[in-house]
Design a protein around this motif. Structure first.
Motif, PDB file in Angstrom:
ATOM      1  N   VAL A 135       0.818  -1.207   0.000  1.00 20.71           N
ATOM      2  CA  VAL A 135       0.000   0.000   0.000  1.00 20.71           C
ATOM      3  C   VAL A 135       0.854   1.260   0.000  1.00 20.71           C
ATOM      4  CG1 VAL A 135      -1.871   1.223   1.165  1.00 20.71           C
ATOM      5  CG2 VAL A 135      -1.770  -1.271   1.254  1.00 20.71           C
ATOM      6  N   CYS A 136       1.837   1.292   0.892  1.00 20.13           N
ATOM      7  CA  CYS A 136       2.631   2.506   1.062  1.00 20.13           C
ATOM      8  C   CYS A 136       3.837   2.559   0.137  1.00 20.13           C
ATOM      9  CB  CYS A 136       3.096   2.637   2.515  1.00 20.13           C
ATOM     10  SG  CYS A 136       1.748   2.547   3.705  1.00 20.13           S
ATOM     11  N   GLY A 137       4.226   1.415  -0.422  1.00 20.64           N
ATOM     12  CA  GLY A 137       5.358   1.401  -1.344  1.00 20.64           C
ATOM     13  C   GLY A 137       6.700   1.576  -0.674  1.00 20.64           C
ATOM     14  N   LEU A 138       6.779   1.330   0.639  1.00 22.35           N
ATOM     15  CA  LEU A 138       8.073   1.438   1.309  1.00 22.35           C
ATOM     16  C   LEU A 138       8.975   0.301   0.864  1.00 22.35           C
ATOM     17  CD1 LEU A 138       7.183   2.422   4.994  1.00 22.35           C
ATOM     18  CD2 LEU A 138       7.315   3.848   2.948  1.00 22.35           C
ATOM     19  N   SER A 139      10.258   0.573   0.818  1.00 18.30           N
ATOM     20  CA  SER A 139      11.215  -0.462   0.440  1.00 18.30           C
ATOM     21  C   SER A 139      11.386  -1.453   1.580  1.00 18.30           C
ATOM     22  CB  SER A 139      12.570   0.168   0.105  1.00 18.30           C
ATOM     23  OG  SER A 139      13.163   0.698   1.277  1.00 18.30           O
ATOM     24  N   VAL A 140      11.946  -2.622   1.252  1.00 18.83           N
ATOM     25  CA  VAL A 140      12.208  -3.619   2.285  1.00 18.83           C
ATOM     26  C   VAL A 140      13.141  -3.038   3.344  1.00 18.83           C
ATOM     27  CG1 VAL A 140      13.230  -5.882   2.736  1.00 18.83           C
ATOM     28  CG2 VAL A 140      11.807  -5.543   0.706  1.00 18.83           C
ATOM     29  N   GLN A 142      13.421   0.096   4.302  1.00 20.55           N
ATOM     30  CA  GLN A 142      12.690   1.035   5.153  1.00 20.55           C
ATOM     31  C   GLN A 142      11.806   0.290   6.159  1.00 20.55           C
ATOM     32  OE1 GLN A 142      10.917   3.060   1.821  1.00 20.55           O
ATOM     33  NE2 GLN A 142      12.128   4.922   2.157  1.00 20.55           N
ATOM     34  N   ILE A 143      11.163  -0.778   5.695  1.00 18.29           N
ATOM     35  CA  ILE A 143      10.296  -1.545   6.597  1.00 18.29           C
ATOM     36  C   ILE A 143      11.134  -2.257   7.644  1.00 18.29           C
ATOM     37  CG2 ILE A 143       8.573  -3.386   6.724  1.00 18.29           C
ATOM     38  CD1 ILE A 143       7.908  -2.721   3.756  1.00 18.29           C
ATOM     39  N   ALA A 144      12.265  -2.823   7.234  1.00 19.99           N
ATOM     40  CA  ALA A 144      13.149  -3.498   8.183  1.00 19.99           C
ATOM     41  C   ALA A 144      13.617  -2.525   9.255  1.00 19.99           C
ATOM     42  CB  ALA A 144      14.340  -4.102   7.448  1.00 19.99           C
ATOM     43  N   ARG A 145      13.897  -1.287   8.850  1.00 19.29           N
ATOM     44  CA  ARG A 145      14.324  -0.272   9.814  1.00 19.29           C
ATOM     45  C   ARG A 145      13.219   0.003  10.826  1.00 19.29           C
ATOM     46  NH1 ARG A 145      13.359   5.271   9.722  1.00 19.29           N
ATOM     47  NH2 ARG A 145      14.785   6.536  10.994  1.00 19.29           N
ATOM     48  N   ALA A 146      11.973   0.046  10.373  1.00 20.04           N
ATOM     49  CA  ALA A 146      10.860   0.316  11.280  1.00 20.04           C
ATOM     50  C   ALA A 146      10.715  -0.782  12.328  1.00 20.04           C
ATOM     51  CB  ALA A 146       9.554   0.462  10.498  1.00 20.04           C
ATOM     52  N   PHE A 147      11.060  -2.024  11.940  1.00 26.65           N
ATOM     53  CA  PHE A 147      10.937  -3.159  12.853  1.00 26.65           C
ATOM     54  C   PHE A 147      12.253  -3.501  13.553  1.00 26.65           C
ATOM     55  CE2 PHE A 147       7.120  -3.793  10.363  1.00 26.65           C
ATOM     56  CZ  PHE A 147       6.229  -4.351  11.259  1.00 26.65           C
ATOM     57  N   LEU A 148      13.316  -2.769  13.225  1.00 28.21           N
ATOM     58  CA  LEU A 148      14.644  -3.021  13.807  1.00 28.21           C
ATOM     59  C   LEU A 148      15.101  -4.452  13.552  1.00 28.21           C
ATOM     60  CD1 LEU A 148      14.316  -1.171  17.250  1.00 28.21           C
ATOM     61  CD2 LEU A 148      15.251  -0.289  15.107  1.00 28.21           C
ATOM     62  N   VAL A 149      14.898  -4.935  12.300  1.00 27.96           N
ATOM     63  CA  VAL A 149      15.373  -6.265  11.908  1.00 27.96           C
ATOM     64  C   VAL A 149      16.177  -6.134  10.618  1.00 27.96           C
ATOM     65  CG1 VAL A 149      13.405  -7.426  12.992  1.00 27.96           C
ATOM     66  CG2 VAL A 149      13.302  -6.823  10.555  1.00 27.96           C
ATOM     67  N   GLY A 150      16.844  -7.223  10.215  1.00 28.16           N
ATOM     68  CA  GLY A 150      17.625  -7.217   8.990  1.00 28.16           C
ATOM     69  C   GLY A 150      16.761  -7.258   7.743  1.00 28.16           C
ATOM     70  N   GLU A 197       7.539   7.246   8.563  1.00 28.49           N
ATOM     71  CA  GLU A 197       8.450   7.237   7.415  1.00 28.49           C
ATOM     72  C   GLU A 197       8.418   8.581   6.704  1.00 28.49           C
ATOM     73  OE1 GLU A 197      11.178   6.544   4.623  1.00 28.49           O
ATOM     74  OE2 GLU A 197      10.840   5.359   6.440  1.00 28.49           O
ATOM     75  N   GLY A 198       7.255   9.194   6.612  1.00 21.60           N
ATOM     76  CA  GLY A 198       7.183  10.525   6.018  1.00 21.60           C
ATOM     77  C   GLY A 198       7.818  11.587   6.896  1.00 21.60           C
ATOM     78  N   TYR A 199       7.693  11.431   8.210  1.00 20.74           N
ATOM     79  CA  TYR A 199       8.200  12.416   9.165  1.00 20.74           C
ATOM     80  C   TYR A 199       9.722  12.433   9.197  1.00 20.74           C
ATOM     81  CZ  TYR A 199       8.002  15.190  13.503  1.00 20.74           C
ATOM     82  OH  TYR A 199       8.111  16.182  14.449  1.00 20.74           O
TER      83      TYR A 199
END
Length: 415
Positions: A135-140, A142-150, A197-199
């Motif tokens: 939906v948001c088109g975030l890269s893998v 960026q998403i990994a960073r949000a979850f603090l995983v590799g 992610e936008g902020y």
């Protein structure tokens, strides 16, 4: 802004609407993604010479849909669509499509798609990761960073989620009241992470993606219409409004980060502040506090302070302690440490920060906070090591420039 930069921004901004509409058309995640990617390729070929379309999202939906249908027909050995030069001349078709597509209709498809991705048959992390990707088109990354995983671990989660959705033949229909209630917490998390992610944007030259913040706020408002009495949805919407109210003051004219304590508060949007505080007050009357409400309360404390020196830091520390009790996480503890430094000094804050080193070893803000605390304590050599690590982990040029400024401060006494 260069033509390519404008096109990139337009494609990013239109992705949620376009993906939602294409998925509603084809009811297949992979086919919808392929259709959108093909539409983006044609946009890169045609927009520089033909100029931007009046409605980029409508253009991408129209072209992506036709490209996907063309592919399906070719695979079925049926008659292909007209040649590329005919498809690319979209002036009349675009006007017709824009008239048929009520803006609210295809934009509100996004919320429907969020509920579809947040299928309770999937583990919670897969629901949220899939929604952020599709939906948001975030890269893998960026998403990994949000979850603090590799990245590799997150890639596997998203792949598994897509496979399960495809195999389960998920109905791409508006979810009923019961389904919405089951999925609302995950949808709220996606909107929250989308705003974050936008902020503090990653993976691009911009430190802030205002369009992503605004889209997250729009979705939060829609979610609030579905759940007007849910205190956490009220809290989420209040939080996003209060955070976004400071957007005009967060960067200086050169694009450098301005810390909260140094921001020109006259630039804060007081209408957004008032709306956010009103929603927060309404949420608090339910006497059922949650993490979004507590975060919104922290933002409200900042918003109520006429000057940085008026900030009620003891109250902020108490609120962060409340979040820690509800949903403990190293990032929350790091934020509590910042508040503790204002109340009890850098040494007390460093005692909170040091045990977080292992869990936050790849987190930019951990090293930035640790370096700042060490600098306040006069431990310049250790601060330099922390800032160097933060510099290596910076997610945007603005973050890197801010850390270089801290390093410059360390070097001044030796000049």
């Amino acid at each position: 802004m260069t033509a390519i930069a404008w096109i990139d921004a337009a494609l990013r901004g239109a992705r949620p609407q376009a993906m939602a509409a294409l998925l509603r058309n084809f009811r297949d995640l992979d086919l919808a993604e392929e259709a959108f990617q093909e539409a983006c390729l044609r946009a890169l070929r045609n927009w520089p010479s033909q100029g931007p379309p009046r409605d980029p999202a409508a253009w991408l939906i129209f072209v992506g849909r036709n490209a996907a249908l063309d592919g399906v027909r070719r695979r079925r050995s049926e008659r292909p669509l007209p040649p590329e030069e005919v498809l690319s001349n979209l002036e009349d078709a675009e006007r017709s499509l824009a008239e048929q597509l009520d803006d609210a209709t295809y934009r509100d498809d996004i919320l429907r798609l969020l509920f579809i991705c947040c299928d309770p048959e999937l583990p919670a992390t897969q629901q949220i990761a899939l929604a952020l990707r599709i939906v948001c088109g975030l890269s893998v990354k960026q998403i990994a960073r949000a979850f603090l995983v590799g990245e590799s671990a997150m890639e596997q989660r998203i792949t598994r989620a897509k496979s399960r959705v495809a195999g389960a033949e998920v109905p791409f229909e508006p979810p009923g009241a019961v389904e919405r209630a089951e999925r609302v917490a995950a949808v709220a998390t996606v909107i929250y992470l989308m705003f974050n992610e936008g902020y503090s944007a990653t993976g691009s030259s911009a430190h802030v993606r205002a369009s992503l913040c605004e889209e997250a706020i729009r979705l939060a408002r829609l979610l609030l219409r579905l759940f007007p009495g849910d205190p956490e949805i009220l809290g989420l919407t209040a939080l996003l409004l209060l955070q976004h109210s400071r957007s005009a003051a967060r960067l200086d004219p050169d694009g450098a980060i301005v810390l909260l304590e140094d921001q020109n508060r006259a630039l804060w949007d007081r209408e957004l502040v008032a709306e956010g505080i009103a929603l927060l007050d309404k949420a608090m009357r339910h006497r059922h506090p949650g993490t979004y409400q507590l975060q919104a309360a922290i933002a409200a404390v900042h918003s109520r302070a006429a000057h940085a020196g008026d900030t009620d830091w003891p109250q902020i520390e108490v609120l962060y302690a409340g979040i820690e009790r509800l949903e403990p996480s190293p990032v929350v503890s790091l934020n509590r440490a910042v508040a503790a430094s204002k109340v009890r000094g850098p040494a007390a804050a460093l005692e909170i920060v040091e045990p977080l080193a292992k869990e936050l070893s790849g987190y930019f803000y951990f090293f930035g906070v640790r370096g700042a605390l060490l600098l306040q304590l006069g431990r310049a050599d250790e601060a330099r090591v922390a800032f160097d690590r933060a510099l290596a982990l910076a997610n945007s040029p603005a973050e890197a420039a801010h850390i270089r400024m801290q390093i410059d401060r360390l070097m001044k006494p030796n000049d």
